[in-house]
Design an enzyme around this catalytic site. Structure first.
Site, PDB file in Angstrom:
ATOM      1  N   GLU A 166      64.519  76.444  35.127  1.00  0.00           N
ATOM      2  CA  GLU A 166      65.051  77.763  34.729  1.00  0.00           C
ATOM      3  C   GLU A 166      63.984  78.772  34.288  1.00  0.00           C
ATOM      4  O   GLU A 166      64.105  79.405  33.243  1.00  0.00           O
ATOM      5  CB  GLU A 166      66.101  77.570  33.616  1.00  0.00           C
ATOM      6  N   ASN A 208      63.836  73.426  39.389  1.00  0.00           N
ATOM      7  CA  ASN A 208      65.298  73.381  39.239  1.00  0.00           C
ATOM      8  C   ASN A 208      65.797  74.664  38.563  1.00  0.00           C
ATOM      9  O   ASN A 208      65.214  75.114  37.570  1.00  0.00           O
ATOM     10  CB  ASN A 208      65.636  72.173  38.349  1.00  0.00           C
ATOM     11  N   ASP A 276      79.057  71.474  39.266  1.00  0.00           N
ATOM     12  CA  ASP A 276      80.402  71.471  38.703  1.00  0.00           C
ATOM     13  C   ASP A 276      81.061  72.782  39.106  1.00  0.00           C
ATOM     14  O   ASP A 276      80.383  73.793  39.309  1.00  0.00           O
ATOM     15  CB  ASP A 276      80.445  71.217  37.184  1.00  0.00           C
TER      16      ASP A 276
HETATM   17  O1  9MR Z   1      75.106  69.550  29.622  1.00  0.00           O
HETATM   18  C1  9MR Z   1      74.086  69.859  28.695  1.00  0.00           C
HETATM   19  C2  9MR Z   1      74.662  70.063  27.320  1.00  0.00           C
HETATM   20  O2  9MR Z   1      75.162  68.838  26.815  1.00  0.00           O
HETATM   21  C3  9MR Z   1      73.609  70.616  26.377  1.00  0.00           C
HETATM   22  O3  9MR Z   1      74.194  70.949  25.143  1.00  0.00           O
HETATM   23  C4  9MR Z   1      72.956  71.823  27.003  1.00  0.00           C
HETATM   24  C5  9MR Z   1      71.848  72.322  26.107  1.00  0.00           C
HETATM   25  O4  9MR Z   1      71.033  73.251  26.697  1.00  0.00           O
HETATM   26  O5  9MR Z   1      72.391  71.481  28.265  1.00  0.00           O
HETATM   27  C6  9MR Z   1      73.380  71.102  29.159  1.00  0.00           C
HETATM   28  O6  9MR Z   1      72.786  70.856  30.432  1.00  0.00           O
HETATM   29  C7  9MR Z   1      72.160  71.981  31.046  1.00  0.00           C
HETATM   30  C8  9MR Z   1      70.995  71.460  31.837  1.00  0.00           C
HETATM   31  O7  9MR Z   1      70.122  70.742  31.001  1.00  0.00           O
HETATM   32  C9  9MR Z   1      70.230  72.583  32.512  1.00  0.00           C
HETATM   33  N1  9MR Z   1      71.117  73.398  33.308  1.00  0.00           N
HETATM   34  C10 9MR Z   1      72.311  73.868  32.656  1.00  0.00           C
HETATM   35  C11 9MR Z   1      73.075  72.700  32.042  1.00  0.00           C
HETATM   36  C12 9MR Z   1      74.392  73.169  31.451  1.00  0.00           C
HETATM   37  O8  9MR Z   1      74.192  74.043  30.390  1.00  0.00           O
END
Ligand code: 9MR
Length: 439
Positions: A166, A208, A276
């Site tokens: 990101e 990613n 998703d």
């Molecule tokens: O699913 C993840 C969630 O449990 C966490 O709280 C969150 C914190 O940043 O990250 C979520 O996963 C993210 C992933 O690491 C990167 N792309 C976006 C995902 C959804 O927010």
């Protein structure tokens, strides 16, 4: 022993009996020789028919939930730690590494015969407090040390690493996201990739991101240009992860397959890493089908991972975006995903348009560059090419191209489905975008 053969719903027909089935039948004392294997009956088996994987994110805290682990073990063969390998989890204090929960997930995965995606080594988010407070060369060195230490700890156990996550802004700028890491210098991304390659030479190294699914978005083009530049300069990169978090505001784009094929044409694998799709019923099922078909249509789209097992496990549970409901029942989206995996998908055009166009950068001179365009899905087509900034058309071949700047329109001239254009840069070196429709 009698065996009932279920007719295969697959368009690919009967396939060879698998070793596992053969062993089972032989052990049971039966005769296996004439038995044919039905289409894959789980997501991982169906994806494996075309050499792909099907994965999920796993949370260490749910590994004691047997409904969860039963589904995960049965359906998926690629595991991503949802949070446990992030920077705050693995290096809570500088130079004190904690692999407890990451290791639990890796060991669950590997003891069940699954591969692991590593997520993520360098990211502006979920940094531990000590890192958030750092800047300059101290931060750069701390980041590189983190990449080296974590990738070394997991060396040999990771199929693919999300090395950098990101790093680009949303919106129309196409610029890097401002962050403490970005402020250490624009080369922080390539420095992270080089450190990861040195630490684990056999892991595939991925960039990613989210909102990089629509080929016409500035962010998608910015990531494309980064990957193209890395490939041109020999910076180690093997794959691009399209997170693919979809909902009503960010739907599955009609040009999704074009995005996948255009990245793949740069010589990297494409992985759908965090899929998703919010919704329910037929509409959600249809969107999952479209995503699977787009991936299956591109040989270098090598696998799909969903971001959680059941709706209730999701980071956005209220949007019910996953393939199993809260009780672990298969949803309509599960069935359409499985059917799409079993149905192949080679050559499927972008849904709703009838054709797909792949854009790839070719020869370049100081004042101009060539772009190759390849249409699939139909022999009649109209390709709309959006040039960037002040770019103008110098030349074209193997198609009739009208317009000189702004939007160009290309139609077949009897030379087939591969054509090209030369654009004068006029100060703008970005790639054009293109969409295909069947007139
Ligand atoms: O699913 C993840 C969630 O449990 C966490 O709280 C969150 C914190 O940043 O990250 C979520 O996963 C993210 C992933 O690491 C990167 N792309 C976006 C995902 C959804 O927010």
């Amino acid at each position: 022993m009698t065996r009932t053969l279920t007719p295969s719903p697959s368009r690919r027909g009967l396939r060879a009996i698998s070793l596992a089935t053969l062993t089972a039948v032989v052990l049971a004392g039966g005769v296996a020789a004439t038995t044919a294997q039905a289409a894959g009956s789980t997501l991982q088996a169906a994806a494996a028919e075309s050499g792909r994987y099907f994965g999920t994110a796993i949370a260490a805290g749910r590994l004691n939930d047997s409904v969860y682990t039963t589904i995960a073990n049965r359906e998926f063969n690629m595991i991503t730690a949802e949070n446990e390998m992030k920077i705050d989890a693995t290096e809570p204090n500088q130079n004190q590494f904690n692999y407890t929960n990451g290791d639990r997930i890796v060991s669950w995965a590997r003891s069940n015969g699954k591969q692991v995606r590593g997520h993520t080594l360098a990211w502006h988010s979920q940094q531990p407090g000590w890192m958030q407070n750092m800047s300059g060369s101290a931060l750069r060195n701390a980041m590189l040390n983190h990449v080296t230490q974590v990738a070394t700890h997991y060396r040999g156990q990771i199929h693919s690493w999300d090395v950098v996550n990101e790093a680009f802004q949303d919106g129309s700028s196409g610029a890097r996201r401002d962050s403490n890491l970005q402020r250490t210098g624009n080369d922080w991304i390539e420095a992270a990739f080089r450190a990861a390659r040195a630490a684990d030479p056999n892991a595939k190294l991925c960039y990613n991101d989210y909102n990089t699914d629509d080929w016409s978005h500035a962010k998608t083009q910015a990531v494309y240009n980064l990957v193209r530049d890395f490939k041109a300069r020999g910076v180690p990169i093997d794959c691009v992860g399209l997170q693919s978090h979809f909902n009503a505001q960010s739907p599955v784009p009609s040009n999704y397959q074009t995005t996948i094929s255009s990245f793949a044409a740069l010589g990297v694998d494409v992985q759908i890493t965090e899929l998703d799709i919010e919704g329910s019923g037929t509409a959600q099922a249809d969107n999952y089908r479209r995503v699977v078909q787009a991936c299956l249509a591109v040989s270098r789209c090598t696998g799909i991972s969903v971001w959680g097992v059941r709706d209730t496990d999701s980071w956005r549970a209220s949007g019910t975006p996953l393939l199993f409901d809260g009780s672990g029942n298969k949803k309509a989206a599960y069935t359409s995903t499985l059917n799409a995996l079993n149905g192949g998908g080679t050559g499927n055009p972008d849904p709703g348009t009838g054709c797909t166009v792949t854009v790839s950068r070719a020869n370049e001179w100081s004042d101009r560059f060539n772009v190759s365009l390849a249409v699939s899905g139909s022999s009649t087509w109209r390709v709309s090419i959006q040039t960037q900034g002040g770019q103008t058309l110098q030349n074209s071949w193997n198609a009739t191209v009208s317009g000189t700047s702004g939007t160009l329109t290309a139609t077949p001239n009897g030379s087939g489905n591969n054509f090209g254009i030369t654009l004068y840069k006029n100060g703008n070196n970005n790639n054009p975008t293109a969409t295909c429709t069947v007139p």
